[in-house]
Design an enzyme around this catalytic site. Structure first.
Site, short mmCIF file in Angstrom:
data_model
loop_
_atom_site.label_atom_id
_atom_site.label_comp_id
_atom_site.label_asym_id
_atom_site.label_seq_id
_atom_site.Cartn_x
_atom_site.Cartn_y
_atom_site.Cartn_z
N GLU A 30 92.34 -79.22 -64.98
CA GLU A 30 92.33 -78.23 -65.99
C GLU A 30 93.06 -77.86 -66.81
O GLU A 30 93.36 -77.11 -67.36
CB GLU A 30 91.44 -76.85 -65.68
N SER A 160 85.58 -75.60 -63.74
CA SER A 160 85.89 -76.30 -65.28
C SER A 160 84.25 -78.00 -65.20
O SER A 160 84.46 -78.71 -65.80
CB SER A 160 86.61 -76.07 -65.91
N TYR A 226 83.63 -76.59 -72.72
CA TYR A 226 84.73 -76.35 -73.70
C TYR A 226 85.03 -77.50 -75.63
O TYR A 226 85.76 -77.04 -76.46
CB TYR A 226 86.06 -77.09 -72.87
N ARG A 264 85.56 -63.28 -62.99
CA ARG A 264 84.04 -63.54 -63.30
C ARG A 264 83.10 -64.24 -62.40
O ARG A 264 83.50 -65.31 -61.22
CB ARG A 264 84.10 -65.24 -64.51
N ASP A 266 79.21 -66.72 -61.46
CA ASP A 266 78.37 -67.29 -62.31
C ASP A 266 76.79 -67.36 -61.24
O ASP A 266 76.87 -67.51 -59.95
CB ASP A 266 79.07 -69.12 -62.34
N GLU A 280 78.88 -69.01 -57.74
CA GLU A 280 80.31 -69.24 -57.80
C GLU A 280 81.82 -67.62 -58.71
O GLU A 280 81.13 -67.66 -59.30
CB GLU A 280 81.07 -70.69 -57.65
N ASN A 282 85.40 -66.95 -59.99
CA ASN A 282 86.30 -67.81 -61.13
C ASN A 282 86.94 -66.78 -60.96
O ASN A 282 87.00 -65.16 -61.61
CB ASN A 282 85.47 -68.69 -61.66
N GLY A 286 88.51 -68.91 -68.18
CA GLY A 286 89.06 -69.55 -69.51
C GLY A 286 89.21 -68.07 -70.85
O GLY A 286 88.87 -67.31 -70.46
#
Length: 316
Positions: A30, A160, A226, A264, A266, A280, A282, A286
């Site tokens: 990443e 990602s 992205y 974060r 999800d 998951e 994070n 990002g």
């Protein structure tokens, strides 16, 4: 702090933070996303008067810390294996007694492993899709038929959407096997949830407004995250009691996994019945132009520059 407003900043003088390392890049898969995020964070901090400097990767940071060049670290390294989300960096900085943004050793290490994060959530009574752990060399075809198609196959410790394979029919299994061979480590096979994909940013003890992600293609892959400019982000993603429920679930999941600072979570919402299922967490999301935590913060009147300040403020 409630879920609709933030109090004034606790620290109003950027000089109080000392010299700040914005840690980015690294050697994980990443790297490019991290560099993009890092440049944005660095610019935001410098625009507010911080003595902030870019540092590329952990070896460069270690050299700087040995020579006493930094007082704290804004970690925007993504991933593991040279990234900054697997607990190694957090333990290193703990040993140096240098404050760092984000979760500590436990939350970082645990959530980098999707399988074990799910095991913790299940123990805590939190909902997540059915899954199987695939050891290196496992019979992926047999596992897919056991769990029931459609499924996702993904590395247990990547982010990602790197290395994710979607298996809708038996014809897709061979391609997923090739993806698994490319990573070599444990793989997570997870039942595909038909419904809405949502995410909830966490800042301190506040769950930010949810975001519902509507990609133009069939699913939210690396390109949609992205690169593509046609992905829709609806914020808040839900209404009324449903929005309250997803934000509470995300915060509960974040805390159960030992996380703190910011991050974060999800979530999928089943189209039939509306059940929420955790995917998951994070711990170093990002901060690119496409990233979701800044989008959610803006809904509460928090600019990107203020968001970076508030994230860093938690290290004081």
């Amino acid at each position: 702090m409630n879920q609709t407003a933030f109090p004034p900043l606790r620290v109003t003088d950027p000089a109080a933070f000392g010299r700040v390392a914005v840690l980015m890049g690294g050697s994980s898969s990443e790297r490019e996303v991290s560099l993009d995020s890092g440049r944005n964070v660095l610019e935001a901090l410098q625009s507010r008067g911080f003595d902030a400097h870019a540092v590329d990767g952990i070896p460069a940071l270690v050299d700087a810390l040995v020579h006493g060049r930094f007082d704290r670290v804004f970690n925007i390294l993504h991933g593991n294996k040279g990234g900054g989300e697997d607990g190694v960096l957090q333990g290193l900085l703990q040993a140096f007694e240098v404050p760092c943004t984000g979760s500590g050793v436990l939350g970082s290490a645990l959530t980098m492993d999707k399988i074990r994060t799910k095991q913790v959530w299940i123990t805590a009574g939190l909902p997540t899709p059915k899954f199987l752990r695939l050891a290196p060399g496992a019979d992926l075809r047999a596992a897919a038929l056991e769990l029931g198609l459609p499924v996702f196959v993904k590395p247990s410790s990547e982010g990602s959407s790197v290395g994710v394979a979607r298996v809708v029919t038996e014809a897709d299994i061979d391609a997923a096997i090739e993806v698994a061979r490319g990573y070599g480590g444990e793989m997570l096979m997870e039942q595909m949830v038909v419904g809405d994909e949502l995410t909830v940013g966490i800042l301190g003890d506040v769950a930010l407004p949810s975001i519902r992600i509507v990609p133009k293609g069939e699913w939210y892959d690396y390109n949609a995250k992205y690169i593509a400019e046609d992905t829709q982000y609806l914020c808040p993603g839900l209404d009324g009691a449903d929005e309250d429920e997803i934000r509470k679930l995300a915060l509960d999941a974040f805390v159960a996994a030992g996380c703190g600072g910011w991050g974060r979570v999800d979530v999928m919402r089943e189209r039939a019945g509306g059940r929420l299922l955790l995917l998951e967490a994070n711990t170093a999301p990002g901060m690119t132009s496409h990233s979701l935590v800044p989008k959610a913060a803006r809904q509460l009147g928090v600019s990107f520059e203020e968001l970076c300040w508030r994230i860093l403020e938690q290290t004081v």
